[in-house]
Design a protein around this motif. Structure first.
Motif, PDB file in Angstrom:
ATOM      1  N   THR A   1      49.650  31.555  29.172  1.00  0.00           N
ATOM      2  CA  THR A   1      50.285  31.492  30.636  1.00  0.00           C
ATOM      3  C   THR A   1      50.091  32.244  31.029  1.00  0.00           C
ATOM      4  O   THR A   1      50.905  32.431  31.990  1.00  0.00           O
ATOM      5  CB  THR A   1      51.645  30.826  30.071  1.00  0.00           C
ATOM      6  N   ARG A   2      49.590  33.999  30.438  1.00  0.00           N
ATOM      7  CA  ARG A   2      50.183  35.120  31.396  1.00  0.00           C
ATOM      8  C   ARG A   2      48.426  34.812  32.124  1.00  0.00           C
ATOM      9  O   ARG A   2      47.356  34.631  31.905  1.00  0.00           O
ATOM     10  CB  ARG A   2      50.076  35.936  30.516  1.00  0.00           C
ATOM     11  N   GLY A   3      48.525  35.242  33.897  1.00  0.00           N
ATOM     12  CA  GLY A   3      47.701  35.668  34.654  1.00  0.00           C
ATOM     13  C   GLY A   3      46.984  36.906  34.491  1.00  0.00           C
ATOM     14  O   GLY A   3      47.862  38.046  33.945  1.00  0.00           O
ATOM     15  N   PRO A   4      46.063  37.095  34.684  1.00  0.00           N
ATOM     16  CA  PRO A   4      44.562  38.370  34.793  1.00  0.00           C
ATOM     17  C   PRO A   4      46.318  39.354  35.527  1.00  0.00           C
ATOM     18  O   PRO A   4      46.590  38.708  36.577  1.00  0.00           O
ATOM     19  CB  PRO A   4      43.720  37.661  36.058  1.00  0.00           C
ATOM     20  N   ILE A   5      45.772  40.634  35.127  1.00  0.00           N
ATOM     21  CA  ILE A   5      46.346  41.976  35.289  1.00  0.00           C
ATOM     22  C   ILE A   5      45.626  42.492  36.317  1.00  0.00           C
ATOM     23  O   ILE A   5      43.954  42.682  36.275  1.00  0.00           O
ATOM     24  CB  ILE A   5      46.641  43.277  34.973  1.00  0.00           C
ATOM     25  N   ILE A   6      45.666  42.426  37.644  1.00  0.00           N
ATOM     26  CA  ILE A   6      45.523  43.205  38.894  1.00  0.00           C
ATOM     27  C   ILE A   6      45.758  44.177  39.556  1.00  0.00           C
ATOM     28  O   ILE A   6      47.106  44.729  39.828  1.00  0.00           O
ATOM     29  CB  ILE A   6      45.463  41.953  40.445  1.00  0.00           C
ATOM     30  N   SER A   7      45.020  45.820  39.311  1.00  0.00           N
ATOM     31  CA  SER A   7      45.640  47.096  39.945  1.00  0.00           C
ATOM     32  C   SER A   7      44.462  46.876  40.819  1.00  0.00           C
ATOM     33  O   SER A   7      43.294  47.019  40.418  1.00  0.00           O
ATOM     34  CB  SER A   7      45.342  47.455  38.858  1.00  0.00           C
ATOM     35  N   VAL A   8      45.266  47.751  42.103  1.00  0.00           N
ATOM     36  CA  VAL A   8      44.118  48.429  43.344  1.00  0.00           C
ATOM     37  C   VAL A   8      44.325  49.756  42.665  1.00  0.00           C
ATOM     38  O   VAL A   8      45.643  50.608  42.938  1.00  0.00           O
ATOM     39  CB  VAL A   8      44.604  47.764  44.858  1.00  0.00           C
ATOM     40  N   SER A   9      42.920  50.629  42.943  1.00  0.00           N
ATOM     41  CA  SER A   9      43.260  51.935  42.794  1.00  0.00           C
ATOM     42  C   SER A   9      42.606  52.785  44.576  1.00  0.00           C
ATOM     43  O   SER A   9      43.929  53.322  43.930  1.00  0.00           O
ATOM     44  CB  SER A   9      41.857  52.403  42.346  1.00  0.00           C
TER      45      SER A   9
END
Length: 245
Positions: free
Chosen positions: A8-16
């Motif tokens: 139930t967890r969405g992808p983890i998005i990280s912006v450098s």
């Protein structure tokens, strides 16, 4: 037995790069980062398909003047969705001085006064240097500390300017705003208190009677060092210069 894992967890998005609320004068910006999930992921950037190289992405985005929203959406195989939104500001306006204290042309200012400058945009702090914010009295450069906050810079002198001095403040185009726009150069000056105005005058007439047959009288007194003194009341005015001490 079949094991079923509920995800139930969405992808983890990280912006450098860039950071949120980043300011620039460029027309494009490279958005880089990662999207991590345990299952395959599809992603978009501002509604357009975002290509992943493994978990990494790099995309050139065009910028309009003013605020630009960068919206990244990622969806994994079970259908869980995550979103990350950044604000990028493209600023291509003029960068000017809009106020200075002490004001240009002012007189009677304290010889230890701080100098405060207000700019039209927020400063890029690293460009606020003694070479770009120059304070001088004649040929002497006045040293001091520079402090900035948002669109204001303050100079705190480490030594006094001297009494009766003309203080020049020169701001160069080496100072930029957060978007990288150079400052339109500015020069200002003010004059400190003292130097030319006697603080006190005390005169003493020798113990002469109100009426005398003498042709001259001795008058002594005190005033500021090197002040010009004029004494009237005799046959001709007497003009003298006070001693240096």
């Amino acid at each position: 037995a079949i094991q079923v894992i509920k995800d139930t967890r969405g992808p983890i998005i990280s912006v450098s790069t860039p950071s949120d609320n980043f300011h620039t004068s460029a027309s494009t910006i490279n958005v880089t980062g990662t999207i991590i999930d345990s299952s395959p992921v599809t992603a978009t950037l501002n509604g357009n398909s975002l290509i992943l190289n493994g978990s990494e992405f790099s995309e050139i985005v065009s910028l309009s003047e003013g605020e630009n929203l960068i919206s990244i959406t990622a969806t994994d195989s079970p259908g869980n969705t995550s979103q990350l939104v950044l604000t990028i500001v493209r600023d291509i306006g003029n960068f000017n001085v809009i106020g200075i204290v002490p004001p240009a042309g002012s007189e009677g200012i304290s010889p230890t006064a701080q100098i405060s400058v207000e700019f039209s945009h927020d400063l890029k702090n690293s460009t606020l240097t003694p070479e770009n914010f120059l304070v001088r009295v004649g040929d002497q450069t006045i040293t001091g500390a520079l402090v900035s906050q948002a669109n204001t810079a303050t100079f705190l002198p480490s030594i006094g300017y001297g009494e009766g001095s003309t203080v020049s403040v020169m701001l160069s185009n080496g100072i930029t705003d957060e978007a990288g726009n150079p400052l339109n150069p500015s020069t200002s000056s003010f004059k400190t208190l003292g130097g030319e105005v006697p603080v006190t005058i005390v005169l003493t007439l020798d113990n002469y009677p109100r009426m005398t047959n003498e042709t001259s009288a001795s008058i002594v007194g005190t005033t500021s060092p090197l002040a010009s003194v004029t004494i009237t009341g005799g046959t001709v005015p007497v003009i003298a210069t006070a001693d240096s001490d």
